[in-house]
Structures are given as C-alpha cells and as structure tokens.
Design an enzyme around this catalytic site. Structure first.
Site, PDB file in Angstrom:
ATOM      1  NE  ARG A  30      -3.703   2.467   2.129  1.00  0.00           N
ATOM      2  CZ  ARG A  30      -4.777   2.711   2.864  1.00  0.00           C
ATOM      3  NH1 ARG A  30      -5.187   1.803   3.748  1.00  0.00           N
ATOM      4  NH2 ARG A  30      -5.456   3.832   2.721  1.00  0.00           N
ATOM      5  NE  ARG A  46      -8.496   1.526   0.923  1.00  0.00           N
ATOM      6  CZ  ARG A  46      -9.565   2.101   0.390  1.00  0.00           C
ATOM      7  NH1 ARG A  46      -9.492   2.621  -0.834  1.00  0.00           N
ATOM      8  NH2 ARG A  46     -10.705   2.163   1.036  1.00  0.00           N
ATOM      9  CG  ASP A 104      -8.326   0.566   4.195  1.00  0.00           C
ATOM     10  OD1 ASP A 104      -7.492   1.148   4.920  1.00  0.00           O
ATOM     11  OD2 ASP A 104      -9.508   0.935   4.103  1.00  0.00           O
ATOM     12  CG  ASP A 118      -9.804   1.566   8.322  1.00  0.00           C
ATOM     13  OD1 ASP A 118      -8.786   2.276   8.245  1.00  0.00           O
ATOM     14  OD2 ASP A 118     -10.657   1.484   7.425  1.00  0.00           O
TER      15      ASP A 118
END
Length: 376
Positions: free
Chosen positions: A84, A95, A98, A100
């Site tokens: 990334r 991407r 990811d 989070d």
C-alpha cells in the site's frame, strides 16, 4: 504481566491476489501485534465512495499489549509491506490492503491521527456486518448499543455478499503448547527468553533455583571434590520443582515455560562425575525420569563458545568467571548427543549466536516465529 487489550480491526483489499493479501495481513498482525481470536467470513462488496474493482472485506478480533499509537504505527508498517502506498489526496482509491482500527476495548479516542470508534463504521455495512458476525453483543462506546442492533440502523444501501472463501487463523503459542522447556549451555540466554515469553504470553514460568545451591560456588573452586554432591543436589531439587510446578495447574496462566528440563542433570553429570559416581547417579536419575512430565516442545538454544564466554563475563557472577571454554564445549557435546539419541522429545534447535533477542525486537520476533511455525 503485560496488559492485553481487545481491539477490533477491519481489513479490505481490492487489488492483486486479494484473498492471499488478506491472509498475509492476518499473519503479520498475529506476528507483530497480538493474538487473533476470531476472523469473520469474507464478504464481497462494491468499492465504497469511488469506482473500482470489488473489495474483499473481513473483521478480526485480537488481543494486544500495544497502546493505540503503537498499534496504528504497526498497522501502517504492515500495510506498507503489503504494497500500500500513501494516499496524499482526500479521495478514496483502490488499494492492496486497508486496515482500520474500529474499536479499542471500550475507549473513546480523538486525536490528530486516530479516532476510535472509527468515525465511519456506523455508515458502512461492509464493516458492521462482518463485525456483527464475530462480535454481535459488543457495545459501541458512544452509541451504547450492541453491534448487531447497529447493523439494522445502518443506512448503507450497497449490496454485500458473504462468500465461501476461507482464511486461516494463526494459532498462537499459548494455544499450541501446554509446556515448553528451553535449555542451552551456560550463558545461552535461556532464562532471559523464558522471562520474555512468560511476560508476553501470560505463561507460568519455572526457573531453575541454581542460585540457592550451596555447592555451586564450591564446585567451581574444587571440581572433583564437590561434583557428586552438586549434581545430586541439583537432581533432587529439579525433580522436586518440576514435580510440584507441573502438577499445579494455574487457571490464570495460559501454559508453562521452563528454563531447564530434568535431562539437564544427566548431561552435566556426564561431564563432571567420575565413572563410578556417574554409574550410581544414573540409577537415581532413571528412577526419577520416569515420573517427570515431558514437554510438548523441547528447545535448545545454541550459542557458540566465544559468545557464551562473553555473556558469562557480562552477567558478572563471580563463581562463573573461571569457567573454561573446554568445559562449555563438553556441555554442548553432551546436549548434542542427547538431542540425537532422545527420540521421544519434540526438539527444536535455535541458533542464537548472532541474535540479541533481549535488545533487538526483530530477533525476538524471529525466535517466536520459529517456535510458532514448528510442526509438532
């Protein structure tokens, strides 16, 4: 014992070999962040906020001893290692990965770099649905509602498809083994490693009580005179300690890790005792050995002799300072013979001659990875 915190992460990928990338991310999270306890199903969704290939999305729950800032920093490093690149604009882009942070225990965090709970999680079905699968009754710390109820209130109208794709949860050391014994020559670092593992994985540690043996300083001054009483006292003490500690199950610990195994007594006795003394000693040892619980994994830390002498000098025990390199070589040869002939133990040899696992986190992580990847 380090404090472990429960955190919930969302992972998504829409570039490259998406499932493989998700698995690699999971493996790196388990290696560098903490123990993963649950992984949701893999969900396929259209890209959210921009046009691109479909995403594969999952949620995971794990325990970590990292604080939120270090957790975020480690996540960014994992993302970068998986390809990334930084997004300098405010627009959403495709991407490879990811990751989070959705929730961190029940904390509420508002900072320049991190908002927890994640500020967009309530608006995204591709987050809430996999999260509800693995944590339906967890409370959102601001809304004070369970995740399964927040799914019903979500206004996101995008379709989400639950796939049959499978990801593998990495099994942590604490689940893989009940009892690990770590051995090595004098100064190899076995006690240091045991202390670190016990601290990080909430393990019960069994440490050899060598400092309490009154014969040890005398032995280093007069080997022949004190060899037999030294080895007999060590054998009796090791047998008693292992018998007592391995029999007592601790409900608050995940497993047991020790810095010696009873066979250590025989190895040192072979080096220090005369033939007649060793014959008598071996009779006593064989009786005791039958009663000792065998470890699930027996680890031998190998250090070359110059490094051993350096370690012995640095730790500064007066009675050890005159240990000869020939004596250390004999002990290593004894372990080498034992490892080759003892077929009933699951043995793992780790060469730590060029590692400083106390000061270098990467060396320590490499050792843990070797232990965890062992096939026993």
């Amino acid at each position: 014992m380090k404090i472990l915190r429960t955190t919930y992460l969302s992972l998504g990928s829409n570039q490259g070999a998406k499932l493989k990338i998700l698995q690699e991310a999971i493996n790196l999270i388990a290696e560098k962040i903490g123990t993963i306890s649950k992984i949701s199903s893999v969900y396929k969704t259209a890209s959210w906020g921009f046009k691109s290939d479909d995403f594969y999305n999952i949620c995971i729950v794990l325990s970590t001893n990292l604080n939120p800032e270090d957790l975020l920093s480690t996540i960014h490093k994992i993302e970068a290692s998986l390809g990334r690149t930084p997004n300098l604009s405010s627009e959403y882009k495709a991407r490879t990965i990811d990751i989070d942070i959705l929730l961190f225990d029940d904390e509420i965090i508002f900072s320049k770099d991190l908002n927890v709970p994640h500020k967009e999680m309530l608006n995204r079905k591709f987050v809430l649905i996999p999260l509800a699968e693995i944590a339906p009754n967890v409370l959102h710390p601001i809304k004070k509602q369970r995740i399964k109820l927040l799914v019903k209130d979500c206004k996101d109208t995008n379709e989400i498809e639950k796939t049959t794709l499978k990801l593998i949860r990495p099994i942590p050391i604490s689940e893989k083994y009940n009892y690990i014994a770590i051995e090595g020559n004098i100064g190899a670092g076995k006690t240091t490693l045991v202390n670190m593992i016990a601290e990080d994985f909430n393990a019960k540690k069994v440490l050899e009580r060598f400092a309490d043996n009154p014969f040890l300083p005398k032995f280093y001054k007069d080997n022949e005179r004190y060899a037999f009483p030294l080895e007999m006292s060590f054998l009796a003490d090791r047998y008693q300690q292992l018998t007592d500690d391995l029999a007592q199950f601790d409900l608050f610990k995940n497993f047991i890790v020790s810095d010696y195994y009873i066979f250590k007594s025989l190895i040192f006795a072979q080096v220090t005792l005369q033939k007649e003394e060793y014959f008598l000693y071996r009779k006593m040892f064989d009786i005791m050995y039958k009663e000792i619980t065998k470890p699930d994994l027996y680890i031998y830390l190998y250090q070359n002799t110059p490094r051993l002498l350096e370690n012995i000098k640095n730790r500064g025990r007066d009675y050890e300072q005159n240990i000869a390199s020939e004596y250390l070589d004999k002990i290593h040869n004894g372990y080498n013979t034992f490892i080759k002939t003892e077929k009933k133990l699951n043995t793992l040899i780790i060469d730590v001659s060029d590692k400083d696992f106390l000061k270098n986190p990467e060396d320590y992580a490499a050792i843990l990875k070797t232990i965890n990847n062992c096939d026993y």
